[in-house]
Design an enzyme around this catalytic site. Sequence first.
Site, PDB file in Angstrom:
ATOM      1  N   HIS A  99       0.824  -1.215   0.000  1.00  0.00           N
ATOM      2  CA  HIS A  99       0.000   0.000   0.000  1.00  0.00           C
ATOM      3  C   HIS A  99       0.854   1.258   0.000  1.00  0.00           C
ATOM      4  O   HIS A  99       2.037   1.232   0.344  1.00  0.00           O
ATOM      5  CB  HIS A  99      -0.912   0.018   1.243  1.00  0.00           C
ATOM      6  CG  HIS A  99      -0.152   0.201   2.528  1.00  0.00           C
ATOM      7  ND1 HIS A  99       0.634  -0.785   3.089  1.00  0.00           N
ATOM      8  CD2 HIS A  99      -0.032   1.270   3.359  1.00  0.00           C
ATOM      9  CE1 HIS A  99       1.193  -0.337   4.188  1.00  0.00           C
ATOM     10  NE2 HIS A  99       0.811   0.916   4.384  1.00  0.00           N
ATOM     11  N   ASP A 101       0.303   5.069   1.949  1.00  0.00           N
ATOM     12  CA  ASP A 101      -0.446   5.450   3.144  1.00  0.00           C
ATOM     13  C   ASP A 101      -1.578   6.416   2.834  1.00  0.00           C
ATOM     14  O   ASP A 101      -1.401   7.398   2.101  1.00  0.00           O
ATOM     15  CB  ASP A 101       0.484   6.143   4.159  1.00  0.00           C
ATOM     16  CG  ASP A 101       1.528   5.193   4.733  1.00  0.00           C
ATOM     17  OD1 ASP A 101       1.204   4.011   4.932  1.00  0.00           O
ATOM     18  OD2 ASP A 101       2.661   5.653   4.974  1.00  0.00           O
ATOM     19  N   HIS A 255       4.618   0.122   0.110  1.00  0.00           N
ATOM     20  CA  HIS A 255       5.366  -0.633   1.102  1.00  0.00           C
ATOM     21  C   HIS A 255       4.474  -1.674   1.751  1.00  0.00           C
ATOM     22  O   HIS A 255       3.248  -1.620   1.659  1.00  0.00           O
ATOM     23  CB  HIS A 255       6.003   0.286   2.151  1.00  0.00           C
ATOM     24  CG  HIS A 255       5.020   1.113   2.933  1.00  0.00           C
ATOM     25  ND1 HIS A 255       4.385   2.226   2.425  1.00  0.00           N
ATOM     26  CD2 HIS A 255       4.569   0.990   4.210  1.00  0.00           C
ATOM     27  CE1 HIS A 255       3.599   2.756   3.341  1.00  0.00           C
ATOM     28  NE2 HIS A 255       3.691   2.014   4.434  1.00  0.00           N
ATOM     29  N   ARG A 270       5.773   6.481  14.254  1.00  0.00           N
ATOM     30  CA  ARG A 270       5.638   7.027  12.891  1.00  0.00           C
ATOM     31  C   ARG A 270       5.113   8.447  12.907  1.00  0.00           C
ATOM     32  O   ARG A 270       4.172   8.778  13.633  1.00  0.00           O
ATOM     33  CB  ARG A 270       4.671   6.148  12.080  1.00  0.00           C
ATOM     34  CG  ARG A 270       4.640   6.513  10.611  1.00  0.00           C
ATOM     35  CD  ARG A 270       3.761   5.561   9.839  1.00  0.00           C
ATOM     36  NE  ARG A 270       2.364   5.956   9.939  1.00  0.00           N
ATOM     37  CZ  ARG A 270       1.372   5.314   9.337  1.00  0.00           C
ATOM     38  NH1 ARG A 270       1.607   4.229   8.643  1.00  0.00           N
ATOM     39  NH2 ARG A 270       0.137   5.743   9.450  1.00  0.00           N
TER      40      ARG A 270
HETATM   41  C1  SIN Z   1       3.189   1.131   7.797  1.00  0.00           C
HETATM   42  O1  SIN Z   1       2.545   0.656   6.886  1.00  0.00           O
HETATM   43  O2  SIN Z   1       3.299   2.344   7.965  1.00  0.00           O
HETATM   44  C2  SIN Z   1       3.926   0.214   8.759  1.00  0.00           C
HETATM   45  C3  SIN Z   1       5.231  -0.231   8.201  1.00  0.00           C
HETATM   46  C4  SIN Z   1       5.990  -1.095   9.156  1.00  0.00           C
HETATM   47  O3  SIN Z   1       5.597  -1.229  10.315  1.00  0.00           O
HETATM   48  O4  SIN Z   1       7.024  -1.634   8.763  1.00  0.00           O
END
Ligand code: SIN
Length: 279
Positions: A99, A101, A255, A270
């Site tokens: 995906h 974000d 990602h 994050r």
């Molecule tokens: C995310 O999709 O922001 C999480 C990525 C991760 O935890 O590696």
Amino acid sequence: MALTVTPLSGACGAEIAGIDLARDLTDAALAEIRAALNQHGVVFFHDQAFDDETHKAIARRFGQLFIHPNFRGTGSADPEIVWVKREPHDPSVVGEQWHADTTMCAAPPMGALLHGIEVPPFGGDTMFAHQAAAYDALSDGMKRMLEGLRAWHTDRMVAGPNSGINARRSTKVRDGADWVETRSLHPVVRTHPETGRRMLFVNASYTTGFEGMTEAESRPLLDYLMEHSHRLDFSCRFRWRAGSLAFWDNRAVLHIALNDTGPQRRLMRRVQIAGDVPV
Ligand code: SIN
């Protein structure tokens, strides 16, 4: 201070060494990191130690912070910070599909900075795939067909009362009766505002169908594009250490967080940076 940029794979990702982000983020270093991000789509740093406020201050050097509408009030006292938490027996993790974000928003985030706080001894890697490489590899016929096509992005699969997500993982999303679906139409191919490169812009977590078509009609082409978008030769895989930081350009890469850590904890912090309307 000399930064070194070492590509992780042919299409995507580079490790940057020679900088302590909390201390050394001069204008010159900022420009070098931006250039590396534009070239590689995602950049990685190791051995970075800082707190919540410094994390936000580093992110702010690249743009205004973005507040995620579905994590607001669900586990972090600070709406500008999302704790991506996996407890040992969680069956599910944040981001376990390929995906970008928060693409249900009209202006999805430009990027995210994810800091490894507690990292398991094995597993829990994150993979990235460059969507300019994905677009470039399409045939001319497919590129012509996608020209001008737009797709619907919705958050109904990843939040709200029907997603069922909160029963399966420790990072909670808004799922109360007051939650309302957010939908936006985005071009299937977007032009990167800084590099001018064309990027495929559909993803499994949010994209449900093409403008003017039913979801069933859209499915075969959407499935093809989503499968194509993360071909191994467009991708890289990042192995985390405590103190690693990944900074991805959410306009340029997809990602996925690999859910393979077994009975171990993983905790990441994050911060997202606001972006513009895809064109
Ligand atoms: C995310 O999709 O922001 C999480 C990525 C991760 O935890 O590696």
